[in-house]
Design a protein around this motif. Structure first.
Motif, PDB file in Angstrom:
ATOM      1  N   PHE A 116       0.897  -1.227   0.122  1.00  0.00           N
ATOM      2  CA  PHE A 116      -0.095   0.015   0.071  1.00  0.00           C
ATOM      3  C   PHE A 116       0.902   1.216  -0.178  1.00  0.00           C
ATOM      4  O   PHE A 116       1.641   1.430   0.794  1.00  0.00           O
ATOM      5  CB  PHE A 116      -0.760   0.106   1.363  1.00  0.00           C
ATOM      6  N   LEU A 117       0.767   2.126  -0.938  1.00  0.00           N
ATOM      7  CA  LEU A 117       1.275   3.493  -1.041  1.00  0.00           C
ATOM      8  C   LEU A 117       0.794   4.573  -0.520  1.00  0.00           C
ATOM      9  O   LEU A 117       1.363   5.769  -0.642  1.00  0.00           O
ATOM     10  CB  LEU A 117       1.832   3.558  -2.664  1.00  0.00           C
ATOM     11  N   GLY A 118      -0.483   4.483  -0.054  1.00  0.00           N
ATOM     12  CA  GLY A 118      -1.322   5.705   0.328  1.00  0.00           C
ATOM     13  C   GLY A 118      -2.415   5.991  -0.566  1.00  0.00           C
ATOM     14  O   GLY A 118      -2.252   5.747  -1.876  1.00  0.00           O
ATOM     15  N   GLY A 119      -3.411   6.597  -0.056  1.00  0.00           N
ATOM     16  CA  GLY A 119      -4.736   6.650  -0.766  1.00  0.00           C
ATOM     17  C   GLY A 119      -5.036   5.419  -1.573  1.00  0.00           C
ATOM     18  O   GLY A 119      -4.945   4.503  -0.763  1.00  0.00           O
ATOM     19  N   ASN A 120      -5.272   5.429  -2.779  1.00  0.00           N
ATOM     20  CA  ASN A 120      -5.730   3.974  -3.612  1.00  0.00           C
ATOM     21  C   ASN A 120      -4.802   3.640  -4.231  1.00  0.00           C
ATOM     22  O   ASN A 120      -4.927   2.851  -5.271  1.00  0.00           O
ATOM     23  CB  ASN A 120      -6.940   4.649  -4.388  1.00  0.00           C
ATOM     24  N   ASN A 121      -3.240   4.021  -4.172  1.00  0.00           N
ATOM     25  CA  ASN A 121      -2.233   3.380  -4.764  1.00  0.00           C
ATOM     26  C   ASN A 121      -1.934   2.402  -4.167  1.00  0.00           C
ATOM     27  O   ASN A 121      -1.461   2.310  -3.051  1.00  0.00           O
ATOM     28  CB  ASN A 121      -1.200   4.466  -5.053  1.00  0.00           C
ATOM     29  N   VAL A 122      -1.321   1.321  -5.018  1.00  0.00           N
ATOM     30  CA  VAL A 122      -0.751   0.052  -4.580  1.00  0.00           C
ATOM     31  C   VAL A 122      -0.026  -0.609  -5.787  1.00  0.00           C
ATOM     32  O   VAL A 122      -0.077  -0.263  -6.609  1.00  0.00           O
ATOM     33  CB  VAL A 122      -1.726  -1.027  -4.225  1.00  0.00           C
ATOM     34  N   ASP A 123       1.146  -1.207  -5.091  1.00  0.00           N
ATOM     35  CA  ASP A 123       1.744  -2.096  -5.925  1.00  0.00           C
ATOM     36  C   ASP A 123       1.377  -3.350  -5.662  1.00  0.00           C
ATOM     37  O   ASP A 123       1.064  -3.767  -4.596  1.00  0.00           O
ATOM     38  CB  ASP A 123       3.292  -2.119  -5.827  1.00  0.00           C
ATOM     39  N   TRP A 124       1.590  -4.457  -6.594  1.00  0.00           N
ATOM     40  CA  TRP A 124       1.034  -5.636  -6.284  1.00  0.00           C
ATOM     41  C   TRP A 124       1.721  -6.652  -7.270  1.00  0.00           C
ATOM     42  O   TRP A 124       2.179  -6.291  -8.398  1.00  0.00           O
ATOM     43  CB  TRP A 124      -0.582  -5.826  -6.773  1.00  0.00           C
ATOM     44  N   GLY A 125       1.754  -7.878  -7.122  1.00  0.00           N
ATOM     45  CA  GLY A 125       2.324  -9.146  -7.795  1.00  0.00           C
ATOM     46  C   GLY A 125       3.668  -8.718  -8.181  1.00  0.00           C
ATOM     47  O   GLY A 125       4.803  -8.273  -7.217  1.00  0.00           O
ATOM     48  N   TYR A 126       4.283  -8.896  -9.143  1.00  0.00           N
ATOM     49  CA  TYR A 126       5.642  -8.605  -9.626  1.00  0.00           C
ATOM     50  C   TYR A 126       5.860  -7.331  -9.584  1.00  0.00           C
ATOM     51  O   TYR A 126       7.094  -6.825  -9.479  1.00  0.00           O
ATOM     52  CB  TYR A 126       5.846  -9.243 -10.752  1.00  0.00           C
ATOM     53  N   SER A 127       4.975  -6.496  -9.388  1.00  0.00           N
ATOM     54  CA  SER A 127       5.217  -4.789  -9.475  1.00  0.00           C
ATOM     55  C   SER A 127       5.673  -4.407  -8.217  1.00  0.00           C
ATOM     56  O   SER A 127       6.066  -3.323  -8.154  1.00  0.00           O
ATOM     57  CB  SER A 127       3.763  -4.127  -9.993  1.00  0.00           C
ATOM     58  N   VAL A 128       5.790  -5.225  -7.102  1.00  0.00           N
ATOM     59  CA  VAL A 128       6.040  -4.791  -5.633  1.00  0.00           C
ATOM     60  C   VAL A 128       7.717  -4.965  -5.701  1.00  0.00           C
ATOM     61  O   VAL A 128       8.178  -6.155  -5.939  1.00  0.00           O
ATOM     62  CB  VAL A 128       5.473  -5.785  -4.780  1.00  0.00           C
ATOM     63  N   PRO A 129       8.280  -4.010  -5.561  1.00  0.00           N
ATOM     64  CA  PRO A 129       9.883  -4.149  -5.358  1.00  0.00           C
ATOM     65  C   PRO A 129      10.150  -5.156  -4.319  1.00  0.00           C
ATOM     66  O   PRO A 129       9.502  -4.897  -3.341  1.00  0.00           O
ATOM     67  CB  PRO A 129      10.343  -2.726  -5.252  1.00  0.00           C
ATOM     68  N   LYS A 130      11.371  -5.825  -4.528  1.00  0.00           N
ATOM     69  CA  LYS A 130      11.696  -6.596  -3.556  1.00  0.00           C
ATOM     70  C   LYS A 130      12.024  -6.180  -2.093  1.00  0.00           C
ATOM     71  O   LYS A 130      11.997  -6.698  -1.267  1.00  0.00           O
ATOM     72  CB  LYS A 130      12.875  -7.608  -4.025  1.00  0.00           C
ATOM     73  N   GLU A 131      12.341  -4.975  -2.410  1.00  0.00           N
ATOM     74  CA  GLU A 131      12.876  -4.203  -1.058  1.00  0.00           C
ATOM     75  C   GLU A 131      11.760  -3.545  -0.479  1.00  0.00           C
ATOM     76  O   GLU A 131      11.712  -2.905   0.853  1.00  0.00           O
ATOM     77  CB  GLU A 131      13.953  -3.414  -1.267  1.00  0.00           C
ATOM     78  N   ALA A 132      10.479  -3.476  -0.954  1.00  0.00           N
ATOM     79  CA  ALA A 132       9.410  -2.524  -0.517  1.00  0.00           C
ATOM     80  C   ALA A 132       8.701  -3.341   0.631  1.00  0.00           C
ATOM     81  O   ALA A 132       8.761  -4.551   0.940  1.00  0.00           O
ATOM     82  CB  ALA A 132       8.309  -2.662  -1.546  1.00  0.00           C
ATOM     83  N   ASP A 133       8.338  -2.628   1.628  1.00  0.00           N
ATOM     84  CA  ASP A 133       7.488  -3.023   2.694  1.00  0.00           C
ATOM     85  C   ASP A 133       6.265  -3.584   2.069  1.00  0.00           C
ATOM     86  O   ASP A 133       5.304  -2.910   1.352  1.00  0.00           O
ATOM     87  CB  ASP A 133       6.982  -1.877   3.985  1.00  0.00           C
TER      88      ASP A 133
END
Length: 585
Positions: A77-94
């Motif tokens: 969850f990036l804030g608001g309605n923005n999200v990364d999901w699946g392969y788009s989530v950087p490996k280093e991301a929370d």
């Protein structure tokens, strides 16, 4: 997880009357395998039921994964309605993983899952972002759905997508309680998958994961000369969510890594570093390549973060951790032992019922591709079963995508298009029934259940159960189960809204009384638009007048779906007047 149903292979021609073209519209069938660690989607359309496509071309942070057949079940969850999901989530991301398992009440989670660090991290992450498990699943499913509809449109055209009805098949673990299906339905609805469309209402059905895997496996084998009527198989779904899934292997490795690093040093790593370490060294390294034929010792460097400041000053190289083949085997063996135990029980059940062992043991699911699992199952089979039984492990993406492909084959076969592989019978995993009152019998009923019915002028016993279906019985997909019921009304009654509660129990034989461990499954509400005075009239010996409404409740089973209907005077009552609400307790 081993398939607890025996699927019979039939090679029949699709019947024209069941074709999807009724009404002139086409149907796009979409099978969704929402997994604990990875998710996959497959699809077909009504005129191409035998041509199942698997979605790829994922949005990625690392382009090397863009054409994988499945995508990680991960959210950031990036804030608001923005999200990364699946392969788009950087490996280093929370990020959050394993949130599928949070759909279950804690009491229904296996003990090793309840205390898992990943489950605790998932709960903490959702709490930090003020999301319930259902909401998180809905967010993920919306992202997955939007991506897939875009890919389908690019493949078959926007016109076909816009003017075709959708039939969505969601797969669920066979061992999950019924309330989980209700919660998943809520998540699917929140995701917008069931939203209004010009082409018509979207149909949603559920199918058990092992059954979907079996159907895909049989479809892959259809036409082979060595397959004939009467052959029996054990299909083993080694996915990520069952009691024997790969998630427990992952957890065991993490525990071993913590121990080797020392828990204090593990705690010094950021969540992002931990994710990257597990992803690179375990998931795409040791886990995929380990087997019994190699005596290789596995080792990799640890990040600087796990060192104290004074250690960093004196260190001349990165710290390293090493695993022996014996240590790696201890990570896999507890799960594989459970899988082998289930296979043994399934094979014994086949032998007892059919006087022969199954012809093949077929491994499917993500973990089903594991080299070490294949070798261990073969050894067990040779030692404890029969050398004539063959263990099959498909290569490439087939075992990984079996669940979502099987979901599509299932719906396609029901519609009379595509593959003719159908599951003719299923074994009920619980007993299902309705609470009733019975004529009082002092030899059968408790005093506290006795009450006087003024209209019938009889002593009756409340809290009794009428069981539709008993655990272990065959469920035919062609013959719904029906039971007659009645309700009485006085001349002064103005409402004919009726409510029936459906119950289940896994205790066998099921209790005669409606008491724990009998649990509420769902409530069926029927707004019967009927003039009470038009019903059959009765007068008791006291001169009391009452009216009696006779009707049927029907239970039909298909895959993991249990559907209920109310039948009055031989006619099925419309959905506008009948509502089924599943318990989420």
């Amino acid at each position: 997880m081993v398939l607890n149903k025996l699927a019979k292979l039939e090679l029949n021609e699709p019947s024209p009357e069941n074709a999807t073209n009724a009404g002139g519209g086409s149907v796009i069938i979409i099978g969704i395998d929402f997994g604990t660690t990875f998710s996959g989607v497959a699809y077909t359309w009504s005129t191409k039921g035998d041509k199942v496509q698997v979605i790829t071309s994922w949005d990625v942070d690392n382009y090397s994964s863009s054409n994988e057949e499945k995508t990680p079940t991960a959210l950031s969850f990036l804030g608001g309605n923005n999200v990364d999901w699946g392969y788009s989530v950087p490996k280093e991301a929370d990020q959050v993983k394993w949130f599928k398992l949070l759909l279950l009440d804690e009491k229904d989670l296996p003990e090793e899952v309840k205390t898992s660090s990943r489950i605790l991290e998932a709960r903490s992450y959702l709490k930090k972002h003020n999301k319930t498990p259902i909401e998180a699943i809905a967010v993920y499913l919306r992202c997955l759905w939007d991506h897939c509809i875009q890919r389908i449109a690019e493949s078959v055209s926007k016109t076909l997508v816009n003017y075709s009805k959708f039939h969505v098949v969601m797969t669920l673990p066979a061992i999950w309680p019924d309330y989980a299906r209700s919660r998943m339905r809520e998540a699917v609805n929140l995701a917008g998958i069931l939203g209004p469309r010009t082409a018509g209402e979207t149909e949603l059905t559920f199918l058990s994961e092992p059954e979907a895997g079996a159907i895909a496996t049989f479809a892959d084998m259809e036409g082979r000369q060595d397959i004939k009527t009467g052959d029996i198989f054990v299909v083993v779904d080694c996915g990520g969510g069952g009691l024997c899934g790969a998630v427990f292997v992952d957890e065991a490795f993490i525990d071993m890594l913590k121990h080797k690093m020392q828990p204090k040093k593990w705690d010094m790593l950021s969540p992002e570093t931990r994710q990257r370490l597990i992803h690179d060294e375990w998931e795409h390294g040791i886990k995929q390549n380990f087997d019994t034929k190699s005596n290789k010792t596995w080792s990799f460097n640890l990040p600087w973060e796990c060192l104290e400041p004074e250690e960093r000053i004196t260190a001349v190289s990165l710290p390293k951790v090493t695993f022996t083949p014996k240590e790696i085997a201890t990570v896999f063996n507890p799960v594989i032992d459970k899988i082998n135990d289930l296979i043994l029980r399934q094979a014994a059940a086949v032998k007892k019922k059919h006087a022969v062992y199954p012809k093949y043991i077929i491994l499917v699911g993500g973990f089903g591709r594991c080299k070490y699992l294949f070798e261990k199952v073969k050894v067990m089979k040779d030692q404890l079963l029969s050398e004539k039984i063959e263990v099959l492990q498909a290569r490439g993406a087939d075992p990984w995508t079996a669940i979502c492909r099987g979901a599509v084959f299932h719906a396609s076969a029901l519609r009379g298009t595509g593959s003719s592989i159908k599951v003719e019978a299923r074994i009920s995993r619980a007993s299902y029934g309705i609470g009733v009152s019975r004529v009082w019998d002092p030899t059968k009923h408790l005093d506290k259940d006795r009450y006087w019915c003024y209209l019938k002028e009889k002593w009756l016993a409340k809290n009794q159960m009428e069981w539709f279906l008993l655990e272990g019985e065959d469920i035919s997909t062609k013959k719904p189960l029906k039971r007659w019921f009645y309700r009485t009304f006085s001349p002064h009654d103005t409402s004919t809204v009726l409510k029936e509660d459906v119950y289940l129990t896994t205790v066998f034989p099921p209790p005669d009384r409606n008491v724990p461990p009998v649990q509420l499954l769902c409530s069926i509400t029927w707004d019967a638009v009927i003039n009470i005075s038009s019903l059959p009239r009765h007068t008791n010996s006291s001169g009391r007048v009452y009216y009696q409404l006779d009707y049927e409740i029907e239970m039909a089973c298909s895959g993991s779906s249990i559907d209920f209907a109310v039948i009055y005077k031989g006619k099925r009552q419309g959905s506008k007047n009948v509502a089924v609400k599943y318990s989420t307790r």
